[in-house]
Design an enzyme around this catalytic site. Structure first.
Site, PDB file in Angstrom:
ATOM      1  N   HIS A 185       0.825  -1.203   0.000  1.00 29.14           N
ATOM      2  CA  HIS A 185       0.000   0.000   0.000  1.00 29.14           C
ATOM      3  C   HIS A 185       0.863   1.259   0.000  1.00 29.14           C
ATOM      4  CE1 HIS A 185      -3.763  -2.122   0.363  1.00 29.14           C
ATOM      5  NE2 HIS A 185      -3.175  -2.942   1.225  1.00 29.14           N
ATOM      6  N   CYS A 243       0.767 -32.659 -11.142  1.00 29.34           N
ATOM      7  CA  CYS A 243       2.138 -32.631 -10.617  1.00 29.34           C
ATOM      8  C   CYS A 243       2.302 -33.309  -9.268  1.00 29.34           C
ATOM      9  CB  CYS A 243       2.676 -31.205 -10.567  1.00 29.34           C
ATOM     10  SG  CYS A 243       1.881 -30.131  -9.358  1.00 29.34           S
ATOM     11  N   VAL A 282       4.840 -21.828  21.181  1.00 29.33           N
ATOM     12  CA  VAL A 282       5.173 -21.318  22.518  1.00 29.33           C
ATOM     13  C   VAL A 282       3.985 -21.537  23.447  1.00 29.33           C
ATOM     14  CG1 VAL A 282       5.676 -19.226  23.842  1.00 29.33           C
ATOM     15  CG2 VAL A 282       6.836 -19.647  21.647  1.00 29.33           C
ATOM     16  N   CYS A 335      -4.926 -26.870 -12.698  1.00 26.33           N
ATOM     17  CA  CYS A 335      -5.307 -28.254 -12.346  1.00 26.33           C
ATOM     18  C   CYS A 335      -5.088 -28.521 -10.865  1.00 26.33           C
ATOM     19  CB  CYS A 335      -4.614 -29.279 -13.228  1.00 26.33           C
ATOM     20  SG  CYS A 335      -3.079 -29.956 -12.603  1.00 26.33           S
TER      21      CYS A 335
END
Lengths: 495, 140, 419
Positions: free
Chosen positions: A52, A453, A173, A448
């Site tokens: 921004h 992949c 934590v 896809c």
């Protein structure tokens, strides 16, 4: 065993990683504790990816200061860290007299904040900046930009690591205690213990919880979810500039709009919806419907097959729904709680502000610890911001001839090569989830969605890295991809 | 007496066939209607009295460039025998190389069929085996 | 393309893109029709495409009169291809295709540039994803497309889950319901948003009914739950507008959701080459020689339109391959398109979209909804040209209709409708 540091950063989002990278300029023992198995898996990877300009924030506010500073730092930072950034500018568009007046006010405000190049533009000029934009007047802000938000977070973390910072992933934590001789003792869910002179709370949605652990009770975080659609790259190039409506008073966000990404997708969103669970990154039927309607309104050429994915991110707001709007960032070195640097309520523009926040934290740390320069600090991260397929053909041909793995395409939609997958698997942080590979190599982020992949990536990881079916996690230890084998054997090295 | 409905799969006509069955321990077909041809009636009768199925699965392959070889029965087997035949198939491990058509099992679970390999699996190249041993990037 | 000139170009007569059933048949036919310079490019390391993972039987009933498994069906074609000494490039992917038929091709060790006289596109299709159908909810692991799960099971020896729900009753989903059941998973149910299944009746019987797996029609998934692994889904019945009916929503516990919600022809290369796309099929607009709007670029198989039977893919692709060889060998002569073909009442699409009128042709079409005892009627400006009476017409089943060359004489504009 207690692992001892000078500075512990709680939270490996873009803010925490910026702080770690900034502190790695100095001879300090710095560590980041991150509850997830990789950096940047919270709000830092789930946003619009917009830098921004800084005209929306009240002059004198921390947000205004840090945003403008951070924006200015980004060109050098992205060049050094090999992060994709595009300075595409933004039009904030007014439709009526009231909004026109607001634009004039925003321009003045921006100029007071130090925003460069602000310009009020009429209809014709708007059209040359972005064809098809409607409206009577627009505020053009050339420093508004798009960036890869996870690319930046990963780049910061890897560079911090290369310069000596430590990253402890999967360490949530659970307790923070001040030690008698000064400093902090920190315990994580896995029972590991850490200590440091200075604690930096960069826990994002959980920053108020971290505060409470340290005895600071005045803060509250109200999670506010924003949903998005990701559109097919088919539409790449149509939106050349960010186009926003004039912000509405007391609205928790900046309104639904189209945002191009540095990778060529378009985002539709974000919505704004308060919720109780800070991790409920779901998408809801009604909002999805609204987003589709709004998208079609903004760009009628969007086809139903262009929606390839939806996601949501959660803003760490300090204002409850009854109040709305925004509250200024908390960036403070607590006087009452020594050695506790509090970074809280870092919602938008947190991504833009992150490097400036880090510089501010460095100045605060200097009050507690001597800062001697790290003699081996190297601000430059090796590699390239470009995907292999974005490089010129002759360069690719040479690289493929040298390394055949560059010639093998694993992700067909985004044209990601086997070598890029291998590089992602071997990432220096040691992040080993499927989303870690996705955010680094971009594989499975196309139309896809990994159908092609992911089986191939799985094959590479089993055959060449020896992973077994139990090693495949989507995002966390509770999100295994598989439940076992069909037949005994056939796992990694057994083959 | 009960009626069972089928969509005939003998030809693309896809007749809706209703078979009236006398349900004793072994169902006996009383009447077949809705079929256009004789083959449809035979098929429906078979479906009620002794449905036959070809099944496909996979067997383990050791030392291959793929971990599995797909297999199928060469003749249909009784529906009720599928689980037994599957159990037999699960026990098989072949050594690569496997050729398409290799007979993997003869008369599994007493059924009048062979189980054959339906894909070839080559021996793993030395590259793959070596790479498999390299654990760079392996999970800690 | 950057530096396009700097990579030396090879010249080929016919390049076939894709080594699945369509590409194999096209390459074989091109060679058999006199083209000696055919190159088949396959992105995987083995030929056969999606057939390699389709280990169930039922392939080749028309072509070979046998019920073969997918890999066996592919193997018949691969042997023939090898016998014809057709050059293949496995592990090779086409990165770009220009309108003048220059392909940029990436392979292990080399980036190649190939100028082709004719290109046959046979890239197949991909599965629609969760994103494409906008299922609300969280993003846990355990949500797979059915084809990806099939790949993991049948090629990689990986079980993706134990308690399975399936959305979509397409054939892949049905086949996977049986496959996972046989391997010990529990398949809770198959949910289908339509009032009918989009799978073949044989698969409904043999994949679901045989194993008592319920099929819920008019039902869809309304939400995905689970922060880590999938914990369950919400399903609801849908009204006639296919919107969920709130008070029918119920929770189905499962650790796996398979999506079998449709296939999309993979036409990114095609679009890049400037080929006109039919918005209904999402495939190229072709003539009766399977040539697209770009001369010398042909399309066949699932990249042209999604088929339900591989046998017809092979038949169609063989024609495309033969015409590609003819085009390449004839000095790139194109036939004039004299007849348009459009879908009429009750027909979703028909293909090819244009005819030369100088040869017999086979129209492929799909109807919009199920019917019994109707005819598919082809008219030319209102005059009946051909008719096929059918007992069963179903959107899930492609209809083929032959038209003799004589019937086409004098035709200019054909409309195909259900009558």
């Amino acid at each position: 065993m207690v692992r001892m540091y000078d500075v512990l950063v709680v939270g490996g989002g873009v803010v925490g990683c910026s702080v770690a990278r900034e502190l790695s300029r100095f001879s300090l023992r710095t560590a980041v504790l991150e509850k997830e198995l990789d950096v940047g898996l919270g709000t830092s990877c789930r946003n619009s990816g917009v830098l921004h300009a800084g005209f929306n924030y009240a002059p004198g506010s921390t947000r205004a200061l840090l945003d403008v500073q951070g924006n200015r730092m980004m060109d050098d930072l992205c060049r050094d860290l090999k992060v994709k950034i595009k300075r595409i500018g933004k039009l904030t568009v007014a439709f009526d007299d009231e909004e026109v007046a607001e634009l004039h006010r925003l321009k003045e405000q921006g100029e007071v904040n130090g925003v460069p190049g602000l310009e009020l533009v009429g209809h014709d000029r708007m059209q040359t900046i972005q064809h098809g934009v409607e409206g009577v007047l627009a505020l053009y802000s050339p420093s508004s930009s798009i960036i890869s938000p996870y690319g930046l977070t990963i780049g910061l973390a890897e560079n911090a690591l290369a310069n000596g910072a430590h990253f402890h992933l999967g360490q949530r934590v659970t307790s923070i205690a001040s030690q008698e001789r000064g400093g902090w003792a920190v315990t994580t869910a896995s029972g590991d213990r850490f200590s440091a002179a200075v604690l930096v709370n960069a826990a994002g949605l959980f920053a108020a919880d971290v505060c409470r652990m340290a005895g600071i009770t005045e803060h509250e975080i109200y999670p506010c979810r924003g949903e998005y659609y990701v559109l097919d790259r088919r539409l790449d190039g149509i939106v050349k500039t960010l186009v926003y409506p004039v912000p509405k008073k007391n609205s928790p966000g900046l309104g639904i709009h189209l945002t191009p990404t540095v990778d060529g997708n378009l985002l539709v969103g974000p919505s704004a919806e308060y919720l109780d669970d800070p991790e409920d990154c779901a998408c809801s039927r009604d909002v999805m419907k609204d987003l589709r309607r709004e998208a079609h309104h903004l760009m009628p050429e969007i086809h139903v097959t262009d929606y390839i994915r939806s996601f949501s991110g959660i803003r760490a707001k300090q204002t409850p729904p009854s109040v709305g709007g925004n509250k200024d960032f908390v960036v403070e070195d607590r006087k009452d709680v020594k050695g506790f640097i509090n970074l809280l309520g870092i919602e938008s523009p947190g991504l833009t502000s992150a490097p400036a926040i880090a510089a501010m934290v460095r100045a605060m740390v200097e009050h507690h610890l001597p800062l001697a320069p790290n003699p081996t600090f190297n601000p430059v991260r090796p590699g390239s911001a470009l995907l292999f397929s974005d490089r010129p053909a002759e360069e690719r041909a040479d690289l493929i001839a040298q390394n055949p793995d560059y010639g093998e395409i694993i992700c067909r939609c985004e044209k990601i090569t086997k070598q890029e997958i291998i590089d992602a698997v071997r990432n220096p942080l040691g992040a080993r989830t499927m989303v870690s590979i996705k955010y680094r190599a971009r594989a499975s982020m196309g139309r896809c969605q990994g159908g092609f992949c992911i089986p191939r990536i799985v094959r590479i990881l089993r055959n060449e890295f020896g992973w077994s079916t139990a090693d495949f996690l989507k995002r966390s230890t509770s999100s295994p991809l598989f439940v076992g084998t069909v037949r005994p054997g056939g796992e990694g090295t057994e083959r | 007496m009960s009626a069972r409905e089928f969509t005939c799969v003998v030809c693309p006509n896809g007749c809706s066939i209703v078979v009236e069955v006398d349900d004793d321990e072994t169902p006996v077909v009383a009447k077949v209607r809705g079929n256009v041809c004789k083959r449809g009636e035979e098929w429906a009768r078979q479906e009620v009295e002794n449905p036959l199925r070809t099944i496909a699965s996979s067997v383990s392959v050791s030392g291959g460039d793929f971990p599995l070889a797909s297999v199928r029965t060469t003749r249909p087997i009784p529906l009720g025998k599928i689980r037994d035949v599957m159990e037999t198939i699960r026990q098989v491990t072949l050594a690569a190389p496997v050729e398409i058509g290799d007979v993997v099992l003869v008369s599994p679970a007493g059924c009048d069929t062979e189980v054959i390999a339906t894909r070839g699996v080559g021996s793993a190249s030395r590259d793959v085996r070596r790479a498999a041993k390299a654990k760079g990037g392996m999970k800690e | 393309m950057n530096g396009r000139e700097r990579i030396p170009a090879e010249h080929r007569s016919v390049v076939v893109v894709g080594g699945g059933p369509a590409g194999l048949a096209a390459a074989i036919a091109a060679k058999e029709h006199g083209c000696d310079d055919v190159l088949l490019v396959e992105r995987d390391h083995i030929l056969g495409g999606i057939l390699n993972q389709c280990i169930h039987d039922g392939f080749g009933l028309h072509t070979f009169k046998e019920a073969l498994s997918g890999p066996e069906y592919a193997d018949r074609f691969i042997r023939k291809l090898r016998g014809l000494h057709i050059e293949t490039a496995e592990g090779t992917i086409v990165l770009s295709l220009s309108p003048d038929r220059v392909l940029e091709v990436s392979t292990r060790g080399a980036l190649r540039r190939i100028e082709a006289d004719a290109v046959v596109l046979a890239m197949g299709c991909r599965e629609r994803t969760r994103g494409a159908i906008s299922i609300p909810g969280r993003r846990p692991s355990g949500v797979y497309t059915a084809g990806a799960a099939q790949n993991f099971m049948n090629l990689e020896n990986i079980m993706v889950g134990r308690n399975v729900a399936i959305l979509g009753s397409g054939d892949i989903g049905l086949i996977m319901a049986r496959r996972m059941t046989l391997e010990g998973a529990r398949v809770e149910a198959v949910f289908e948003i339509l009032p009918y299944s989009s799978g073949l009746p044989r698969n409904i019987q043999q994949c679901l009914n045989d194993y008592n797996i319920p099929l819920f029609l008019n039902t869809t998934v309304t939400e995905i739950l689970g922060a880590g692994r999938l914990e369950g889904i919400k399903v609801a019945q849908v009204g006639s507008d296919r919107a969920p009916i709130c008070d029918t929503e119920r929770f189905v516990p499962c650790d796996t959701l398979l999506l079998s919600v449709g296939l999309i022809p993979e036409n990114e290369l095609t679009r890049e080459a400037g080929v006109a796309i039919d918005p209904v099929t999402s495939g190229a607009v072709v003539d009766d020689r399977f040539m697209t709007s770009v001369p010398g670029i042909f399309s066949c198989g699932n990249v042209l339109h999604v088929h339900d039977l591989v046998d017809w893919v092979s038949v169609e692709a063989a024609q495309a391959g033969a015409f590609a060889a003819e085009y390449a060998g004839s000095g790139r002569r194109t036939a004039e398109r004299t007849i348009s073909v459009v879908p009429g009442a009750g027909v979703r699409y028909t293909l090819p979209q244009a005819l030369s009128g100088d040869q017999a042709c086979t129209l492929s079409l799909r109807v919009q909804e199920p019917w019994r005892d109707r005819s598919v009627v082809v008219t030319d400006n209102g005059r009946e040209v051909a008719r096929k009476r059918m007992m069963r017409l179903h959107p899930a089943e492609m209809i083929r209709l032959d038209i003799a060359v004589e019937a086409l004489s004098g035709c200019s504009s054909l409309e195909v409708s259900v009558g």
